[in-house]
Design an enzyme around this catalytic site. Structure first.
Site, PDB file in Angstrom:
ATOM      1  N   ASP A  42       2.550  -3.007  -6.504  1.00 15.02           N
ATOM      2  CA  ASP A  42       1.509  -4.052  -6.603  1.00 15.02           C
ATOM      3  C   ASP A  42       0.269  -3.577  -7.356  1.00 15.02           C
ATOM      4  O   ASP A  42      -0.232  -4.255  -8.247  1.00 15.02           O
ATOM      5  CB  ASP A  42       1.165  -4.678  -5.229  1.00 15.02           C
ATOM      6  CG  ASP A  42       0.628  -3.726  -4.184  1.00 15.02           C
ATOM      7  OD1 ASP A  42       0.607  -2.500  -4.427  1.00 15.02           O
ATOM      8  OD2 ASP A  42       0.216  -4.215  -3.107  1.00 15.02           O
ATOM      9  N   GLY A 126      -0.217   0.361  12.909  1.00 12.03           N
ATOM     10  CA  GLY A 126       0.160   1.594  12.218  1.00 12.03           C
ATOM     11  C   GLY A 126       1.648   1.719  11.956  1.00 12.03           C
ATOM     12  O   GLY A 126       2.140   2.797  11.651  1.00 12.03           O
ATOM     13  N   ALA A 127       2.391   0.617  12.077  1.00 18.75           N
ATOM     14  CA  ALA A 127       3.841   0.682  11.870  1.00 18.75           C
ATOM     15  C   ALA A 127       4.205   0.275  10.442  1.00 18.75           C
ATOM     16  O   ALA A 127       5.374   0.169  10.110  1.00 18.75           O
ATOM     17  CB  ALA A 127       4.559  -0.202  12.879  1.00 18.75           C
ATOM     18  N   SER A 130       1.398  -4.041   8.171  1.00 15.51           N
ATOM     19  CA  SER A 130       0.166  -4.587   7.647  1.00 15.51           C
ATOM     20  C   SER A 130      -0.693  -5.324   8.666  1.00 15.51           C
ATOM     21  O   SER A 130      -1.150  -6.447   8.429  1.00 15.51           O
ATOM     22  CB  SER A 130       0.488  -5.498   6.468  1.00 15.51           C
ATOM     23  OG  SER A 130      -0.486  -5.319   5.526  1.00 15.51           O
ATOM     24  N   GLU A 164     -10.972  -4.091   2.167  1.00 18.82           N
ATOM     25  CA  GLU A 164     -10.264  -2.842   2.478  1.00 18.82           C
ATOM     26  C   GLU A 164     -10.707  -1.725   1.524  1.00 18.82           C
ATOM     27  O   GLU A 164     -10.870  -0.574   1.928  1.00 18.82           O
ATOM     28  CB  GLU A 164      -8.752  -3.072   2.408  1.00 18.82           C
ATOM     29  CG  GLU A 164      -7.967  -1.872   2.870  1.00 18.82           C
ATOM     30  CD  GLU A 164      -6.667  -2.230   3.564  1.00 18.82           C
ATOM     31  OE1 GLU A 164      -6.491  -3.388   3.987  1.00 18.82           O
ATOM     32  OE2 GLU A 164      -5.819  -1.333   3.685  1.00 18.82           O
ATOM     33  N   ASP A 176      -0.085  -7.308   0.545  1.00 17.84           N
ATOM     34  CA  ASP A 176      -0.137  -7.614   1.979  1.00 17.84           C
ATOM     35  C   ASP A 176      -0.976  -8.858   2.250  1.00 17.84           C
ATOM     36  O   ASP A 176      -0.607  -9.713   3.068  1.00 17.84           O
ATOM     37  CB  ASP A 176      -0.734  -6.431   2.754  1.00 17.84           C
ATOM     38  CG  ASP A 176       0.040  -5.154   2.515  1.00 17.84           C
ATOM     39  OD1 ASP A 176       1.140  -5.224   1.952  1.00 17.84           O
ATOM     40  OD2 ASP A 176      -0.469  -4.084   2.888  1.00 17.84           O
TER      41      ASP A 176
END
Ligand code: GLA
Length: 388
Positions: A42, A126-127, A130, A164, A176
């Site tokens: 991306d 944290g997996a 997103s 972000e 995301d």
């Protein structure tokens, strides 16, 4: 195995909001995402194939008559209050996704008032699903509703990405945020990150999506992520000396890259090669999905994992073990690491009817990495929506 969608995940959020603040004015569901293929493409203006999922964050809000914000993270049991006129990154991580959005909204001149917010959900943090974009986009969407700002979803996605970058310090791409805000139920989104055009490809074929969670903390994720981005930019800068029209790796063919191979640091060459090949895989995978050739789609996923592990080097031993173990199980069409990498989940496409065999079959691989099996089933769902 954790079940799929729990459409009830707003219930504790609502209950808590009512207890603390009274009746909310806005309640929003903001989903996490999966990405079927197209990783680290991306921010190189390439292609991705994500989908929002039936797991996410619920947010309840109410306006205040002053300029203060109150943020309550239910699952973390943390709370933060402050003034909209004094926004700065916080030493703790969780508020920064939210504060960054407030900062970006104000910077763009949108009229914000004070508000109270409670949020929580069923998205594993944290997996690699997103949760960060779900938070940012959920807040942008909620405030847009609360204060009638009239923003469209594309603007909210861009603003959340900027949040972000500025407050969290991760130079993420836009996949995301686009997936979280704009997805369509039972479809995946073929997104061109160069011009942000997208189309939806039906995904109601006889397969299930399972995520196998390494439970590895993504400690390297931020520095490793930003470093990969600079390596790609270094590759582009080098090639621009010979091909000034090149703006990103999207404009670079394998032929052009190989013509200048000897001038590259070997590591930069590998990074660039991976990105160019992954873009080609996304295009091929999308065509395979449209012609319902799922075995071909799965093979491309497996190749994507190899590239991410060996050329882009964003995998980790646990991700490699889980991805490789899955590919030899019956009914598994494809498996690969998903998201930024360095931990998080693998994504697995499993034929309907083989779900139990998959879960049982993955147990030895989890044992090998010393973890209790943690497998999430999920399905493509619609983007952010208002519940109340
Ligand atoms: C993270 C980033 C995205 C994307 C992926 C890797 O999820 O937020 O923008 O770069 O990693 O594909």
């Amino acid at each position: 195995m954790s079940a799929g969608a729990s459409v009830q995940f707003h219930v504790p959020v609502l209950a808590r909001f009512r207890r603390e603040f009274g009746e909310p004015a806005v309640v929003v569901r903001s989903p996490g995402r999966v990405n079927l293929i197209g990783e680290h493409t991306d921010y190189n203006h390439g292609f991705v194939l994500p989908a929002a999922v039936d797991r996410g964050i619920a947010m309840a809000l109410r306006p205040r008559s002053d300029r203060r914000y109150v943020l309550h993270a239910l699952d973390l049991d943390r709370r933060l209050e402050g003034d909209l006129g004094e926004l700065a990154p916080h030493p703790e991580r969780w508020p920064n996704y939210l504060l960054g959005v407030l900062h970006q909204l104000q910077k763009a001149g949108h009229p914000l008032g004070g508000f109270e917010l409670v949020y929580g959900g069923d998205l594993p943090m944290g997996a690699g699903m997103s949760s960060s974009a779900a938070l940012e986009c959920g807040l942008a969407f909620s405030l847009n509703e609360l204060f009638g700002m009239g923003l469209d979803r594309l603007t909210m996605a861009k603003l959340s990405q900027a949040a972000e970058h500025s407050f969290v310090g991760v130079k993420c791409g836009i996949m995301d945020q686009m997936a979280s805000l704009l997805s369509r139920k039972d479809h995946v989104m073929m997104l061109d990150c160069q011009d942000l055009s997208y189309r939806f490809v039906p995904f109601h074929s006889p397969v299930r999506i399972f995520l196998c969670d390494t439970q590895v903390e993504r400690a390297l994720a931020e520095s490793g992520y930003n470093q990969r981005r600079s390596q790609c930019e270094a590759g582009v800068a080098l090639l621009r000396k010979y091909a000034p029209d090149v703006r990103s790796l999207r404009d670079v063919s394998l032929e052009l890259l190989d013509a200048h191979r000897l001038e590259f640091e070997p590591v930069t060459y590998r990074r660039c090669r991976y990105v160019i090949e992954e873009n080609l895989r996304v295009i091929a995978a999308c065509a395979a999905l449209e012609s319902e050739d799922l075995p071909a789609f799965g093979r491309l996923m497996n190749q994507s994992h190899q590239g991410l592990s060996k050329e882009y080097e964003v995998s980790c031993p646990e991700l490699d073990v889980l991805a490789e173990a899955a590919t030899v199980l019956p009914g598994v069409l494809g498996a690969r690491m998903m998201g930024a990498g360095f931990g998080g989940c693998t994504i697995n496409l499993v034929e309907v009817g083989q779900e139990e065999a998959f879960v049982d079959g993955m147990a030895p691989a989890f044992a090998r990495i010393g973890k209790t099996p943690k497998i999430h089933a999920c399905a493509p769902h619609c983007g952010t929506e208002r519940w109340l």
